[in-house]
Design a protein around this motif. Structure first.
Motif, PDB file in Angstrom:
ATOM      1  N   UNK A   1      40.939  39.727  30.357  1.00 55.13           N
ATOM      2  CA  UNK A   1      42.004  38.748  30.585  1.00 55.13           C
ATOM      3  C   UNK A   1      41.699  37.724  31.666  1.00 55.13           C
ATOM      4  N   UNK A   2      40.653  37.948  32.448  1.00 57.60           N
ATOM      5  CA  UNK A   2      40.292  36.979  33.478  1.00 57.60           C
ATOM      6  C   UNK A   2      40.768  37.402  34.858  1.00 57.60           C
ATOM      7  N   UNK A   3      40.192  36.733  35.868  1.00 56.80           N
ATOM      8  CA  UNK A   3      40.451  37.105  37.259  1.00 56.80           C
ATOM      9  C   UNK A   3      41.580  36.254  37.829  1.00 56.80           C
ATOM     10  N   UNK A   4      42.751  36.861  37.976  1.00 53.77           N
ATOM     11  CA  UNK A   4      43.893  36.180  38.582  1.00 53.77           C
ATOM     12  C   UNK A   4      44.731  37.243  39.289  1.00 53.77           C
ATOM     13  N   UNK A   5      45.636  36.803  40.162  1.00 54.83           N
ATOM     14  CA  UNK A   5      46.478  37.765  40.892  1.00 54.83           C
ATOM     15  C   UNK A   5      47.362  38.539  39.925  1.00 54.83           C
ATOM     16  N   UNK A   6      47.894  37.824  38.918  1.00 56.72           N
ATOM     17  CA  UNK A   6      48.753  38.520  37.950  1.00 56.72           C
ATOM     18  C   UNK A   6      47.956  39.591  37.187  1.00 56.72           C
ATOM     19  N   UNK A   7      46.728  39.217  36.769  1.00 53.08           N
ATOM     20  CA  UNK A   7      45.922  40.187  36.020  1.00 53.08           C
ATOM     21  C   UNK A   7      45.500  41.364  36.899  1.00 53.08           C
TER      22      UNK A   7
END
Ligand code: SF4
Length: 326
Positions: free
Chosen positions: A64-70
């Motif tokens: 899903x990719x690198x993000x705070x939500x993920x």
């Protein structure tokens, strides 16, 4: 499928993967207990549970990719796996730094550390049955295949409690890494294959989580050496199975799957008490020690959980999405 052995029959006896071969390399007698009898300590190993939960979190981030939500969602994946083994959150601190609180902070730190990297995730969770010679296969599952720096890499998620030299140096000659490389060379043109990167996470009480990526490059001639070596080890396992088929519980000594005393003090032998007194474990099959259960490791189960399957078509492996997920 063999049914001629003097032990309870199980469908995994003929199924091999890198983990089973490495167990045989460590100690053939340990392999006998773990993979022929299927005896396993009942208690969960915090290292295995934490590693497996961290793997689930990484899988979510790679998909899903690198993000705070993920990272927050990945933590929920982590927690679901961790709580299967350790449902009581009142005891988490006793397992630090392999605990959910450390994992939560680590996931946020991981996203920050790698958010700027440029790569394309092509596949995650690829299961394969990889030929190693005519009529002989190994089961394998790699964590992710990426296009990065112009070439193809397999990324493998690994955790450790120490950032030691031996931990960092082991990957270059580890059979498991050669199996991943063999999968890549079997599925893609050799000139596109770069190698395997260990996506390492080190958890310590003093520093929390640290991350490192260790590239392991393999050339076609390295794969030739691997094929000779892996077939040597499989030949050894099959020879010991043949000897076992000829062994009786009335024999004073079980003349197969020898003990490797050099491995006894290594971290992780699950059978420390059995080898000092038993010369023929076939006489003890009815006496499984307290604290053990029968639970055979079956690499085929992981294949059922994989997102992609690599299947042989002609002389290449072709990676396809599993039908249930299409
Ligand atoms: S105690 Fe030693 S010989 Fe026995 S299974 Fe473990 S490593 Fe092998």
């Amino acid at each position: 499928m063999r049914t001629d052995l003097p032990v309870p029959h199980h469908s995994t006896l003929d199924v091999l993967d890198a983990s089973k071969i490495q167990s045989f390399q460590d100690c053939p007698r340990g392999f006998f207990y773990a993979h022929v009898l299927g005896w396993k300590p009942e208690d969960h190993s915090v290292h295995l549970v934490f590693g497996s939960a961290w793997h689930d979190a990484m899988e979510h981030l790679y998909q899903n990719g690198l993000s705070s939500k993920n990272a927050a969602d990945a933590y929920q994946k982590f927690l679901a796996r961790y709580r299967e083994a350790f449902p009581n959150d009142m005891t988490d601190e006793t397992r630090a730094p392999k605990d959910p609180g450390t994992a939560l902070k680590a996931l946020a730190k991981y996203v920050t550390a790698y958010r700027g990297d440029e790569y394309e995730v092509l596949f995650t969770e690829v299961a394969a049955t990889v030929p190693i010679r005519e009529n002989r296969v190994l089961h394998a599952k790699c964590d992710a295949i990426l296009r990065e720096d112009g070439g193809l890499w397999s990324h493998e998620h690994k955790t450790s409690g120490r950032n030691s030299g031996p931990w960092r140096d082991q990957w270059n000659i580890k059979l498991q890494i050669d199996v991943y490389s063999h999968l890549l060379f079997s599925a893609f043109p050799g000139e596109h294959v770069e190698g395997v990167k260990i996506n390492g996470a080190i958890f310590t009480k003093s520093k929390g989580a640290e991350f490192l990526r260790i590239p392991v490059r393999k050339r076609p001639q390295d794969m030739q050496a691997f094929l000779w070596e892996v077939n040597h080890w499989v030949d050894q396992i099959e020879w010991n199975m043949e000897q076992l088929a000829q062994t009786k519980d009335s024999d004073p000594v079980m003349t197969c799957f020898p003990k490797n005393g050099e491995s006894c003090s290594k971290f992780g032998c699950k059978y420390p008490g059995l080898c000092t007194s038993w010369t023929n474990p076939l006489q003890q099959l009815h006496r499984m020690p307290p604290g053990y259960v029968v639970d055979h490791w079956d690499p085929r189960k992981r294949e059922k959980e994989a997102r992609y399957i690599a299947e042989q078509e002609g002389d290449k492996l072709v990676i396809k999405q599993r039908k249930e997920d299409v």
